[in-house]
Enzyme design. Structure first.
Site, mmCIF file in Angstrom:
data_model
loop_
_atom_site.group_PDB
_atom_site.id
_atom_site.type_symbol
_atom_site.label_atom_id
_atom_site.label_comp_id
_atom_site.label_asym_id
_atom_site.label_seq_id
_atom_site.Cartn_x
_atom_site.Cartn_y
_atom_site.Cartn_z
ATOM 1 N N ASP A 161 52.075 3.296 14.395
ATOM 2 C CA ASP A 161 52.135 4.054 13.180
ATOM 3 C C ASP A 161 53.642 4.763 12.673
ATOM 4 O O ASP A 161 54.364 4.098 12.359
ATOM 5 C CB ASP A 161 50.987 5.205 13.287
ATOM 6 C CG ASP A 161 49.731 4.529 13.130
ATOM 7 O OD1 ASP A 161 49.718 3.438 13.531
ATOM 8 O OD2 ASP A 161 48.795 5.563 12.932
ATOM 9 N N GLU B 240 41.258 10.770 21.976
ATOM 10 C CA GLU B 240 42.013 9.924 21.062
ATOM 11 C C GLU B 240 43.528 9.645 21.960
ATOM 12 O O GLU B 240 44.245 8.662 22.301
ATOM 13 C CB GLU B 240 42.372 10.121 19.732
ATOM 14 C CG GLU B 240 43.233 9.083 18.966
ATOM 15 C CD GLU B 240 43.542 9.458 17.777
ATOM 16 O OE1 GLU B 240 43.996 8.588 16.925
ATOM 17 O OE2 GLU B 240 43.260 10.624 17.170
#
Length: 845
Positions: free
Chosen positions: A581, A815
């Site tokens: 990302d 996460e």
């Protein structure tokens, strides 16, 4: 030639030429020349027009063909037979908890399954309507997740809500022609800190997804006792909802009952249908205690929109039946599904029979878990073993079966197109935040699941590869069906065919090959060879797609496509396709970029392609040659080694002198400020970019080590180990941070609303690769063997201890983890690749 005639001239005037008299040779020649030139020009013009028309229609034809390619499936036979997931071909896997996006529900592995699920809400609470159905982080549950799940026949889940705990259990039993029976058991208990026993409404429902029919059977005017139905794939069936009890042999407690029977245009509408059906007109009146109005389903009243000429939703409506029971804790309820084709059923799977089956499955699960992972033998305590079982169980319980169309687009399409219908059997990263398939996540998921059940891995990989188009492209994010699409922001729905994702499925294929090589006669590994043979034609195309669509300008270099285009808004344009990302890349995206992580993924993939081809007796020399070139450490240095940083780096048009600054918005004097645009944070470039190495130290820098491209005697390992162990750079007591603490973009926002993601936090998938690589170099002869072994022990211990302690403290696996405190953050539960902690505990790489 004919002879010339003599002319007779009388008088002095020049006679007019006769019609049959030819002009002089000079005039004839001049006129012929003009005529010939004119004809040439005319012919050329006609020819050009014809060529232009041909080119025009050819361009239209080619563009039309190219536009269709993005939605044209690969022509090779599919890896999976069309009926491979049916009750006939795969009865044991037909029914399952394949709805990871809901707290508890089951369906079949078929395109239009009968869907079952559970909702609940607490009555007489401070909040108005606290209905729980789909997994939502906004529900703020203390914890929820599977404690055990074998991926096949049973599961045990615990959900901790405010003041009470729900335990959901299911057991399947084979029999008949349609996947057999199953039973749910839901147990509700008051938590010790709750001031008084909560009153809870449990709702059980069944919804036919455009096929089949159901009939509600109601007793005592309001209690839905059972649902009978029929569908093509299930035949006849019956769902029985038993009365609540305080224990198996106890009499029923006082309960209030309600039911709803209506139709639904889509599964994503079920929650709203229930909310719009709720009423407060019902009275809860136990034998002892005050009478109070409670919230229950009544009559569904669809929302009315003014000036609505036709229904807003034109999809086929399906039966939807829901049972609500409102009762005070503690209590237990069982829901039983029975297949009409199960003719020789020995007894009902309820009560003590259900309890015996559950205990039997738990014992089998525990024995298999220890046999595979051996955590007790390694000295882990009961709490740690329980955590590891929950991590595995959550990944197995997070397997979903999705069906529908992706929305895709290529440069040849003016508008997005619908991809052909497809099915996907895949694990999801997060039930609450990412309840769908992600291509690069799935390779990591299957590293763990392949140890437990290689058949799950083979089927999952096959489903992904069968979604490939004729170009060799697989949409990297699978958003199949309206239910899945309802959970995705609009800007992420369209998938572009120039965009890749790391080919991590090769990691799972590598594991399957190693299992086959180590035990070729083993029952679990034997199906792998025919599976690879069916897979190989599509796998070749997939590999070639990367080598044509993601190559760089220099030979053997690679570049991720799909970087953010609006560079004015981003401190560093994101590269979502890399999976990392917002990790810093070249500040100004260009075709000159070279990405070291993609280079290493291709080195890994080419080696595994060579192994598979050789195993199948197919030509493997080209794959081997590609692997040798991409793994050549000298060539890797030429493309990616930065002497300035002393680390492997991306290359591109780059400057570090950038910052986010508030843009200036001119407001004319006397004009109201609110009528003008809000000043945004935009990127300001203080020094012009130039072609150079991107000197960002972090996960990308480690890839030649992470994917074991470096030779064991490579001097670059010394630099990597030094950077890894430096607390001012990558080392923390909780794992390796994603970006060096000394980097200018460390923990910097990418936009005003875009918090740092891969710019410091600890991610378990990359840490797993690091531990795996350290284990490799620590067990391979070379000058850095001892250093690698020492780092391995330290890093593995740090990661396992922190993930476990955060699970104990917060109730979740996360996460990512804060590099300063180790605190879990991001989406939760995240039992996708974070569950790889189990493999680190077991030391299985």
């Amino acid at each position: 030639m004919g002879r010339q005639r003599k002319r007779v001239v009388t008088g002095e005037t020049t006679p007019l030429p006769r019609k049959d008299e030819r002009p002089s040779a000079f005039h004839r020649k001049d006129k012929k020349k003009k005529t010939d030139i004119g004809k040439v020009f005319i012919n050329i013009s006609i020819g050009l027009c014809i060529l232009s028309l041909i080119w025009f229609f050819y361009a239209i034809y080619m563009r039309s063909n190219l536009a269709k390619r993005v939605v044209t499936l690969h022509p090779a036979p599919k890896v999976l037979d069309p009926n491979s997931s049916s009750s006939k071909e795969s009865p044991k896997r037909f029914w399952g908890s394949y709805r990871p996006q809901v707290y508890f529900g089951m369906k079949t592995r078929s395109p239009r399954s009968l869907v079952t699920g559970m909702m609940w809400m607490r009555q007489f609470s401070d909040t108005d309507v606290n209905l729980r159905h789909t997994c939502e982080q906004g529900d703020h549950l203390k914890s929820y997740g599977w404690l055990m799940h074998d991926g096949l026949s049973f599961g045990v889940q615990e959900i901790q809500d405010e003041g009470f705990t729900l335990t959901t259990e299911f057991v399947k039993r084979m029999g008949g022609d349609h996947g057999g029976d199953w039973t749910w058991r839901i147990t509700a208990k008051q938590q010790s800190n709750a001031p008084q026993p909560p009153v809870i409404s449990l709702m059980f429902y069944a919804a036919a997804d455009t096929q089949g029919s159901m009939q509600a059977h109601v007793e005592d005017r309001s209690r839905l006792a059972s649902i009978s139905g029929f569908s093509e794939e299930l035949g006849s069936f019956k769902i029985t909802i038993r009365k609540p009890v305080t224990g198996e042999l106890s009499s029923a407690k006082y309960a209030s009952y309600n039911y709803l029977q209506t139709v639904s245009p889509g599964l994503e509408k079920l929650t709203n249908i229930v909310k719009l059906s709720l009423s407060r007109r019902f009275v809860y009146s136990p034998p002892s205690g005050e009478k109070r109005h409670y919230i229950a389903v009544d009559t569904y009243k669809p929302p009315h929109h003014q000036n609505q000429q036709k229904p807003a939703d034109t999809r086929t409506e399906s039966d939807f039946v829901l049972h609500q029971v409102t009762v005070q804790t503690p209590f237990q309820i069982e829901v039983l599904f029975e297949s009409g084709s199960f003719s020789n059923r020995p007894n009902q799977l309820v009560g003590s029979v259900m309890s015996e089956e559950l205990e039997k499955r738990k014992t089998e699960f525990n024995a298999k878990f220890e046999r595979i992972f051996g955590l007790e033998a390694k000295g882990f305590g009961p709490g740690q073993v329980k955590f590891a079982k929950a991590a595995l169980g959550n990944m197995l319980g997070g397997m979903g079966y999705f069906y529908g169309e992706s929305v895709v687009q290529s440069v040849y399409n003016e508008y997005p197109l619908l991809y052909p219908d497809g099915a996907l059997y895949t694990a999801v990263p997060s039930r609450s935040f990412f309840p769908r398939g992600f291509l690069w996540d799935e390779g990591f998921h299957q590293l763990l699941l392949s140890k437990w059940d290689p058949q799950v891995t083979r089927e999952s990989i096959a489903h992904w590869i069968d979604l490939m188009n004729v170009e060799g492209w697989i949409p990297r994010e699978q958003i199949l069906g309206d239910e899945a699409r309802s959970k995705v922001p609009a800007e992420f729905i369209v998938q572009h065919n120039e965009n890749a994702n790391p080919p991590t499925l090769f990691l799972a294929l590598q594991e399957l090959i190693e299992q086959l090589s180590s035990n070729p006669a083993g029952a679990d590994a034997q199906p792998t060879l025919p599976f690879l043979r069916r897979l190989f034609p599509r796998l070749k195309t997939w590999f070639e797609w990367y080598n044509t669509s993601q190559t760089g300008l220099l030979p053997n270099s690679y570049r991720w496509r799909g970087r953010d285009k609006d560079t004015n808004l981003f401190l560093n344009p994101k590269t979502l396709t890399s999976g990392l990302d917002d990790y810093p890349r070249a500040s100004h995206p260009s075709a000159d970029e070279r990405h070291v992580d993609l280079h290493c993924w291709m080195a890994l993939s080419s080696g595994i392609m060579a192994s598979i081809a050789q195993l199948l007796g197919e030509p493997h020399q080209d794959y081997k040659a590609s692997h040798d070139v991409l793994s050549d450490n000298e060539r890797l240095d030429e493309l990616h080694w930065s002497d300035q940083l002393r680390a492997f780096s991306d290359f591109g048009n780059h400057t570090q002198s950038v910052s986010l600054q508030r843009e200036k918005v001119y407001v004319p004097p006397g004009q109201p400020r609110h009528q003008f645009p809000v000043a945004r944070l935009v990127r300001s470039v203080h020094r012009a970019p130039k072609l150079q190495y991107v000197n960002a130290l972090g996960y990308v820098s480690l890839f030649p080590f992470l994917l074991q491209v470096l030779q064991p005697d490579s001097p670059k390992l010394e630099h990597i180990f030094r950077d890894m162990r430096d607390p001012k750079k990558l080392w923390t007591p909780y794992g390796l941070r994603s970006l060096s603490k000394a980097d200018p973009l460390y923990m910097q926002r990418n936009t005003e609303h875009d918090a740092p993601y891969w710019r410091g936090p600890i991610w378990i998938n990359i840490n797993y690769l690091a531990v795996r690589a350290l284990h490799h170099y620590g067990n391979t002869a070379g000058p850095y063997r001892e250093k690698a072994a020492a780092l391995y022990e330290e890093l593995r211990t740090n990661i396992v201890n922190n993930v476990f302690s955060q699970y104990v403290d917060t109730g979740y696996i996360w996460e990512q983890y804060n590099d300063g405190t180790g605190r879990g953050q991001g989406s939760h539960p995240f039992t996708g690749w974070s569950a790889l902690t189990v493999l680190m505990m077991a030391e299985q790489y």
